[in-house]
Design a protein around this motif. Structure first.
Motif, short mmCIF file in Angstrom:
data_model
loop_
_atom_site.label_atom_id
_atom_site.label_comp_id
_atom_site.label_asym_id
_atom_site.label_seq_id
_atom_site.Cartn_x
_atom_site.Cartn_y
_atom_site.Cartn_z
N GLU A 109 0.83 -1.21 0.00
CA GLU A 109 0.00 0.00 0.00
C GLU A 109 0.86 1.26 0.00
OE1 GLU A 109 -3.83 1.87 0.01
OE2 GLU A 109 -3.18 -0.19 -0.34
N ARG A 110 1.94 1.23 0.77
CA ARG A 110 2.83 2.40 0.81
C ARG A 110 3.44 2.65 -0.56
NH1 ARG A 110 7.98 2.05 4.42
NH2 ARG A 110 6.47 1.06 5.79
N THR A 154 2.76 6.03 -2.72
CA THR A 154 3.91 6.84 -3.15
C THR A 154 3.85 7.13 -4.65
OG1 THR A 154 5.30 5.92 -1.40
CG2 THR A 154 6.43 6.93 -3.26
N CYS A 155 3.41 6.15 -5.43
CA CYS A 155 3.38 6.30 -6.89
C CYS A 155 2.23 7.18 -7.38
CB CYS A 155 3.28 4.92 -7.55
SG CYS A 155 4.74 3.89 -7.33
N HIS A 156 1.13 7.21 -6.64
CA HIS A 156 -0.08 7.81 -7.19
C HIS A 156 -0.69 8.95 -6.37
CE1 HIS A 156 -0.13 4.61 -10.16
NE2 HIS A 156 -0.03 3.71 -9.21
N SER A 177 -0.07 12.71 -3.95
CA SER A 177 0.82 13.83 -3.62
C SER A 177 1.52 13.55 -2.29
CB SER A 177 0.01 15.12 -3.50
OG SER A 177 -0.85 15.06 -2.36
N ALA A 178 2.59 14.30 -2.04
CA ALA A 178 3.32 14.13 -0.78
C ALA A 178 2.41 14.42 0.42
CB ALA A 178 4.53 15.06 -0.76
N ARG A 179 1.58 15.43 0.31
CA ARG A 179 0.66 15.76 1.41
C ARG A 179 -0.30 14.60 1.66
NH1 ARG A 179 -2.31 21.35 2.97
NH2 ARG A 179 -4.38 20.58 3.54
N ALA A 180 -0.86 14.02 0.60
CA ALA A 180 -1.77 12.90 0.76
C ALA A 180 -1.04 11.68 1.33
CB ALA A 180 -2.41 12.54 -0.58
N GLN A 181 0.22 11.49 0.94
CA GLN A 181 1.01 10.37 1.48
C GLN A 181 1.14 10.49 3.00
OE1 GLN A 181 4.83 9.57 -0.50
NE2 GLN A 181 4.03 10.66 -2.28
N VAL A 182 1.44 11.69 3.48
CA VAL A 182 1.59 11.92 4.92
C VAL A 182 0.28 11.63 5.63
CG1 VAL A 182 1.97 13.67 6.69
CG2 VAL A 182 3.50 13.54 4.70
N LEU A 183 -0.82 12.18 5.13
CA LEU A 183 -2.12 11.99 5.77
C LEU A 183 -2.54 10.52 5.74
CD1 LEU A 183 -4.01 15.13 4.45
CD2 LEU A 183 -3.08 14.76 6.74
N HIS A 184 -2.27 9.85 4.63
CA HIS A 184 -2.62 8.43 4.51
C HIS A 184 -1.85 7.61 5.54
CE1 HIS A 184 -2.88 4.37 2.83
NE2 HIS A 184 -3.95 4.79 2.15
N PHE A 185 -0.55 7.90 5.69
CA PHE A 185 0.25 7.13 6.65
C PHE A 185 -0.21 7.38 8.08
CE2 PHE A 185 3.94 6.27 9.32
CZ PHE A 185 4.28 4.99 8.88
N LEU A 186 -0.58 8.63 8.40
CA LEU A 186 -1.07 8.93 9.73
C LEU A 186 -2.37 8.17 10.03
CD1 LEU A 186 -0.46 12.79 9.94
CD2 LEU A 186 0.93 10.97 10.93
N ILE A 233 10.59 7.07 6.16
CA ILE A 233 9.59 6.05 5.86
C ILE A 233 8.95 6.29 4.50
CG2 ILE A 233 7.33 5.14 6.56
CD1 ILE A 233 8.15 5.73 9.48
N LEU A 234 8.63 7.56 4.21
CA LEU A 234 7.87 7.90 3.01
C LEU A 234 8.75 8.30 1.83
CD1 LEU A 234 4.97 9.96 4.64
CD2 LEU A 234 4.97 7.55 3.98
N GLY A 235 10.06 8.36 2.05
CA GLY A 235 10.95 8.76 0.96
C GLY A 235 10.88 10.24 0.65
N LEU A 236 10.58 11.06 1.66
CA LEU A 236 10.49 12.51 1.51
C LEU A 236 11.54 13.17 2.40
CD1 LEU A 236 6.60 12.82 1.75
CD2 LEU A 236 7.97 12.94 -0.35
#
Length: 239
Positions: free
Chosen positions: A129-130, A134-136, A138-147, A177-180
């Motif tokens: 899932e991560r 990451t592929c699909h 935005s960085a902001r959505a990645q952070v919120l998704h992981f939280l 973790i997120l590659g950011l």
């Protein structure tokens, strides 16, 4: 284990027998180093931990974020040497046990074997899932998704509220973790606070607007489901 299958009293006692000598561990304490011989796995009774893998260019990448109740090293118990390094994020308590004990658990109980398979498959689902996020996203959505993912994982093992929940992960570690980059993570958190979505404190997350957080994260938690596709019922018929 009981999230996946119904356990008998003898199976519960068998699992309890592996947790008689817990060990206190310090913040940032190493549980094992990469490429060392696989010997002991760990039940994470208290605290947060992670596994880390070195890339070919010498950079480190966090592979797993481990929460209370997780078995640290389960994905590697058939390897001769660890492919990751395991480290505590916070102080906590772990129960070491020889990796060979997994064989004893599988031999002793089919339901426990199914639960172990379910545990491993959920760990793999988190990584998949991560990668997709990451592929699909935005960085902001990645952070919120992981939280949100971390919140729902916590909710399975303890009482937590989305309005404010434990998250002792630094911005640098989250970026790993997120590659950011840490700078990018910092900017995202500042923007989220200004937009009155949420605020990152040192050891917890405060959510101002849960509906917006969930909507922006585009979160579908199906991959976190404890359902084992009818296997519980099949096991019940076999008892």
């Amino acid at each position: 284990m009981e999230r996946y299958v119904d356990l008998s009293e003898s199976e519960i006692q068998l699992l309890a027998s592996f947790e008689q000598t817990p060990t206190a561990v310090k913040k940032h304490e190493l549980l094992w180093r990469g490429r060392t011989k696989v010997g002991e796995l760990f039940i994470l009774q208290k605290g947060w931990a992670c596994t880390i893998r070195d890339s070919l260019d010498g950079e480190q990448q966090v592979i797993e974020l481990l929460l209370p109740g997780d078995v640290i090293g389960l994905r590697e118990f058939t390897f001769s040497r660890h492919v990751t390094e395991a480290s505590m994020i916070t102080m906590g308590r772990v129960q070491p046990f020889p990796h060979e004990n997994i064989v004893d658990i599988i031999e002793a109980s089919t339901p426990l074997a199914i639960a172990l398979f379910a545990n491993i498959s959920r760990q793999e689902a988190l990584l998949t899932e991560r990668m997709l996020i990451t592929c699909h996203h935005s960085a902001r959505a990645q952070v919120l998704h992981f939280l949100l993912e971390t919140f729902y994982r916590l909710k399975k093992v303890q009482h937590v509220e989305l309005a404010a929940f434990e998250f002792p992960v630094s911005q640098r570690l989250l970026g790993n973790i997120l590659g950011l980059s840490p700078v990018h993570i910092n900017r995202i958190f500042k923007a989220l606070e200004l937009d009155r979505v949420m605020k990152k404190h040192r050891n917890h997350i405060e959510v101002y607007n849960p509906p917006q957080l969930i909507a922006e994260a585009e979160f579908d938690g199906e991959y976190l489901s404890d359902d084992v596709n009818g296997l519980k019922e099949r096991l019940a018929r076999l008892r």
